[in-house]
Design a protein around this motif. Structure first.
Motif, PDB file in Angstrom:
ATOM      1  N   PHE A  17     -16.914  53.582  28.322  1.00 27.48           N
ATOM      2  CA  PHE A  17     -17.866  53.459  27.230  1.00 27.48           C
ATOM      3  C   PHE A  17     -19.265  53.777  27.724  1.00 27.48           C
ATOM      4  N   PRO A  20     -25.578  54.134  23.964  1.00 29.18           N
ATOM      5  CA  PRO A  20     -26.652  55.071  23.602  1.00 29.18           C
ATOM      6  C   PRO A  20     -28.030  54.422  23.775  1.00 29.18           C
ATOM      7  N   ASP A  25     -23.624  50.923  18.315  1.00 28.95           N
ATOM      8  CA  ASP A  25     -22.348  50.666  18.966  1.00 28.95           C
ATOM      9  C   ASP A  25     -22.176  51.519  20.214  1.00 28.95           C
ATOM     10  N   ASP A  26     -21.449  50.961  21.188  1.00 24.28           N
ATOM     11  CA  ASP A  26     -21.082  51.728  22.366  1.00 24.28           C
ATOM     12  C   ASP A  26     -20.147  52.844  21.926  1.00 24.28           C
ATOM     13  N   VAL A  27     -20.143  53.931  22.684  1.00 24.53           N
ATOM     14  CA  VAL A  27     -19.379  55.118  22.329  1.00 24.53           C
ATOM     15  C   VAL A  27     -18.288  55.335  23.373  1.00 24.53           C
ATOM     16  N   VAL A  51     -22.238  62.769  19.666  1.00 28.06           N
ATOM     17  CA  VAL A  51     -21.416  61.713  19.087  1.00 28.06           C
ATOM     18  C   VAL A  51     -20.577  62.310  17.966  1.00 28.06           C
ATOM     19  N   ASP A  53     -17.114  61.443  15.226  1.00 23.08           N
ATOM     20  CA  ASP A  53     -16.201  60.454  14.670  1.00 23.08           C
ATOM     21  C   ASP A  53     -14.807  60.836  15.127  1.00 23.08           C
ATOM     22  N   LEU A  58     -16.288  56.005  17.169  1.00 19.48           N
ATOM     23  CA  LEU A  58     -17.241  56.927  17.765  1.00 19.48           C
ATOM     24  C   LEU A  58     -16.759  57.399  19.130  1.00 19.48           C
ATOM     25  N   LYS A  59     -16.945  58.705  19.382  1.00 16.88           N
ATOM     26  CA  LYS A  59     -16.445  59.323  20.598  1.00 16.88           C
ATOM     27  C   LYS A  59     -17.505  60.281  21.120  1.00 16.88           C
ATOM     28  N   ALA A  60     -17.710  60.281  22.437  1.00 17.60           N
ATOM     29  CA  ALA A  60     -18.652  61.200  23.071  1.00 17.60           C
ATOM     30  C   ALA A  60     -17.955  62.521  23.357  1.00 17.60           C
TER      31      ALA A  60
END
Length: 146
Positions: A17, A20, A25-27, A51, A53, A58-60
């Protein structure tokens, strides 16, 4: 692009994780989305990312390394839940250094809950970790624990 700091990364499993810098929220971060060698990614590293969806939140993506993780005194391997494979944990503020009666911040609690969940139930998905952590932090907030 968003910049953030890696708060957890398990090199063996290839995910972790990132928090940001803008907050929120953490990603979730996965090794397949790194634009550099995963051996350069560790807790405390600063990365730029987009970022998205994902299927589970959420995904990097398109993750680039801005600054490697600093070498931190007192941070080392702790026994992980992966058959003895060390898990490197981010340093958390010393509770003894906090004034008596002062609750931890939501961020401090969230980081600790994340570590407990991942160590205790390593099969949890990122979505499950984020959901469980969110519920726990909400309960803590409602009781004034954070």
């Amino acid at each position: 692009m968003v910049q953030g700091k890696v708060i957890r990364f398990d090199e063996v499993r290839g995910y972790g994780f990132v928090a940001p810098d803008t907050g929120g929220d953490d990603v979730f971060i996965h090794v397949n989305d790194l634009e550099f060698d995963k051996r350069h990614l560790a807790v405390g590293a600063v990365v730029d990312f987009t970022v998205e969806d994902g299927d589970r939140g959420l995904k990097a993506s398109t993750v680039t390394l801005v600054a490697p993780a600093p070498v931190l005194a007192g941070v080392g391997a702790s026994p992980g839940a992966l058959g003895g494979v060390p898990t490197f944990l981010p340093p958390l503020p010393d509770a003894a250094a906090r004034p008596a009666g002062e609750a931890p911040s939501e961020r401090e609690l969230a980081a600790e809950v994340t570590e407990v969940l991942l160590a205790g139930v390593p099969t949890l998905t990122a979505e499950q970790v984020l959901a469980a952590r969110g519920v726990f932090v909400a309960v803590a907030r409602s009781h004034g624990w954070v």
